[in-house]
Design a protein around this motif. Structure first.
Motif, PDB file in Angstrom:
ATOM      1  N   GLY A 348      62.408  27.549  84.286  1.00 24.36           N
ATOM      2  CA  GLY A 348      62.724  29.131  83.801  1.00 24.36           C
ATOM      3  C   GLY A 348      61.874  29.282  84.997  1.00 24.36           C
ATOM      4  N   SER A 349      60.218  29.786  84.910  1.00 27.73           N
ATOM      5  CA  SER A 349      60.661  30.561  86.005  1.00 27.73           C
ATOM      6  C   SER A 349      59.123  30.426  86.699  1.00 27.73           C
ATOM      7  N   ALA A 350      58.303  28.888  86.184  1.00 25.53           N
ATOM      8  CA  ALA A 350      57.279  28.452  86.677  1.00 25.53           C
ATOM      9  C   ALA A 350      57.621  28.532  88.403  1.00 25.53           C
ATOM     10  N   PRO A 351      58.984  27.894  89.154  1.00 27.83           N
ATOM     11  CA  PRO A 351      59.113  27.596  90.398  1.00 27.83           C
ATOM     12  C   PRO A 351      58.614  29.005  90.893  1.00 27.83           C
ATOM     13  N   VAL A 352      59.081  30.263  90.733  1.00 28.58           N
ATOM     14  CA  VAL A 352      58.987  31.285  91.425  1.00 28.58           C
ATOM     15  C   VAL A 352      58.186  32.089  91.019  1.00 28.58           C
ATOM     16  N   GLU A 353      57.371  32.028  90.273  1.00 30.73           N
ATOM     17  CA  GLU A 353      55.983  31.995  89.892  1.00 30.73           C
ATOM     18  C   GLU A 353      55.022  31.276  90.948  1.00 30.73           C
ATOM     19  N   ARG A 354      55.057  30.408  91.439  1.00 29.52           N
ATOM     20  CA  ARG A 354      54.358  29.120  92.208  1.00 29.52           C
ATOM     21  C   ARG A 354      54.589  29.880  93.503  1.00 29.52           C
TER      22      ARG A 354
END
Ligand code: ADP
Ligand code: ASP
Ligand code: MG
Length: 472
Positions: A348-354
């Motif tokens: 999902g989006s977690a790596p990009v948010e990080r």
């Protein structure tokens, strides 16, 4: 010229003059005429006369020369550094002679003493073979210290009672040399104490922009182009009625006139708009300038010392009704775009948010960060981006780097209410790849990323469409 009716309980007028406005004797005489005009205006108004405080930059090009000089002696090129000091000596003594051929003994002696100090500094640094940020600031500070001596002499030669204040006695900063942060509470405490007695006794007080000192009295500078910021800090601390930034253009223009010759003046912008415009590349005003003025609600006006009759641009408190739509376009080159996506779509989006959060952790400013579904885009300044940050970002997600992006920034008011603010610039870019569009983060800006190789063309095309053909 003495006028006993100067009333220091009246808010002063703070006038900041940039490097080109004090570049030589002729320019300095124009400064004197501008201040004389303001004094005459004050005299024709009823009531006591407001004090005048002038904040000056170094003569055009001098800060660059001093920094070159610092690098020369720090880098084992002392002869080059000494040659630069000789050039500085000739230029400043030449201006003084031009201003006051009948000799101002005191001014000449002070100027010589200061130039001798620079020479001793060159020799000292060359001997040590090491240039620290602290010494770099000391070198850079001489530009404003020299020009302020000259400007004071220019006022005196014209018959004004002029006092020279040393900004380092009241512009107190932290010790982040080269980009020191002003300590407003301390500046507030000291400015009145130092400047009020001078204002009471003189027609004009001359102080230096750009320089300050730590609480322990060590000289600092507040960042390149920081003279505007100094003008606002001094204006805010003294409770100025208005802060005037005098430069070499007639205000904030619809684009940088060096790139768009048909650019025209924007009569009014708000504080927030001016700040965003400066942040996204309009060199005409330093981005931090607005903060002290906002804090005290002091209007800032940008004016042209070569065309003093022009009204300039007024920077008004937020909420002042001004025409909606795009007012100006700025451009920031040298940007890097990072396209971010998760290595595994199931994440999902977690790596990009990080990844987006890593910029702040590494102290690298993120000019624009977008996240849509699980993919992201980050824009930063290429000069600030580094391999350590890249490695950190790569450890969280997949990255494609494009190092040659320029950002066009449309600034204005109530842009979300003006649909053409988005459609017109995009239509103008027909045939130019659009790397990014960002709107909606603020009612004042809209960003478009384009390849750096086509940036000037893109700026001209958008300017033509918005200001030379159609009005948005
Ligand atoms: P100063 O030495 O007076 O501080 P600067 O060189 O810092 O002057 O800023 C003035 C210059 O800013 C202008 O000569 C102009 O070339 C440049 N500039 C860039 N963008 C703009 C803009 N949008 N409006 C006006 N000037 C701009
Ligand atoms: N003299 C300094 C500089 O050249 C500050 C200024 O002019 O605003 O950066
Ligand atoms: Mg400037």
């Amino acid at each position: 010229m003495s006028d006993p009716s100067i009333d220091i309980s009246t808010s002063p007028l703070v006038l900041k003059f940039g490097g080109t406005s004090v570049r030589d004797a002729g320019a300095m005489r124009r400064v004197v005429a501008i201040v004389a005009g303001e004094i005459a205006l004050g005299r024709s108004a009823p009531g006591p006369r407001a004090p005048m405080v002038v904040v000056t930059s170094a003569c055009a090009g001098v800060t660059d020369m001093l920094l070159e000089c610092a690098r020369g002696c720090g880098g084992e090129r002392p002869e080059e550094a000494l040659a630069l000091v000789a050039t500085l000596r000739e230029r400043h003594l030449g201006i003084l002679h031009d201003l006051d051929p009948d000799d101002d003994h005191e001014g000449r002696a002070d100027l010589r003493t200061m130039l001798d100090e620079i020479e001793r500094l060159v020799r000292g640094v060359a001997m040590l073979g090491e240039l620290t940020p602290r010494t770099t600031d000391l070198f850079a500070s001489y530009g404003e210290r020299l020009s302020s001596l000259l400007l004071t002499a220019a006022f005196r030669a014209a018959g004004f009672r002029a006092a020279l204040a040393d900004s380092r006695e009241f512009i107190i900063t932290d010790d982040t040399f080269i980009r020191a942060a002003p300590l407003m509470a301390e500046i507030d405490r000291r400015a009145h104490r130092m400047v009020d007695p001078l204002m009471a006794e003189h027609d004009v007080v001359v102080a230096q922009g750009f320089i300050g000192s730590t609480i322990d009295g060590i000289t600092t500078t507040i960042g390149r182009g920081g003279g505007d910021y100094s003008g606002a800090l001094i204006g805010a601390a003294l409770g100025a009625r208005e802060i005037q930034i005098w430069t070499d253009v007639s205000g904030i223009l619809t684009a940088d006139p060096r790139l768009v010759p048909n650019a025209r003046v924007v009569p009014e912008v708000t504080f927030t708009e001016a700040r965003e415009l400066a942040y996204f590349g309009a060199k005409v005003i330093h981005p931090d300038t607005i903060l002290p003025a906002v804090a005290r609600n002091i209007p800032v006006v940008i004016r042209n010392s070569m065309a003093p009759a022009d009204p300039g641009t007024r920077i008004m408190p937020d909420g002042t009704p001004i025409p909606s739509g795009i007012h100006s376009i700025t451009m920031k080159k040298g940007m890097t775009a990072l396209k971010l996506s998760p290595r595994d779509p199931r994440d999902g989006s977690a790596p990009v948010e990080r990844a987006l959060s890593l910029f702040a952790e590494h102290g690298v400013p993120l000019y624009c960060g977008l996240l849509a579904e699980s993919r992201g885009l980050a824009i930063t300044q290429s000069s600030a981006f580094n391999d350590i940050l890249l490695a950190a970002v790569e450890s969280t997600c997949r990255v494609t780097v494009d190092e040659e992006i320029a950002l066009l920034c449309m600034t204005g008011a109530a842009l979300h209410d003006v649909p053409a603010a988005l459609s017109e610039p995009l239509a103008a870019l027909d045939g130019i790849t659009v790397a990014l569009v960002a709107a909606g983060t603020s009612e004042h800006i809209m960003l478009i990323g384009v390849p750096e190789s086509r940036a000037n063309e893109a700026l001209s095309a958008v300017h033509r469409r918005l200001f030379e053909e159609v009005t948005v």
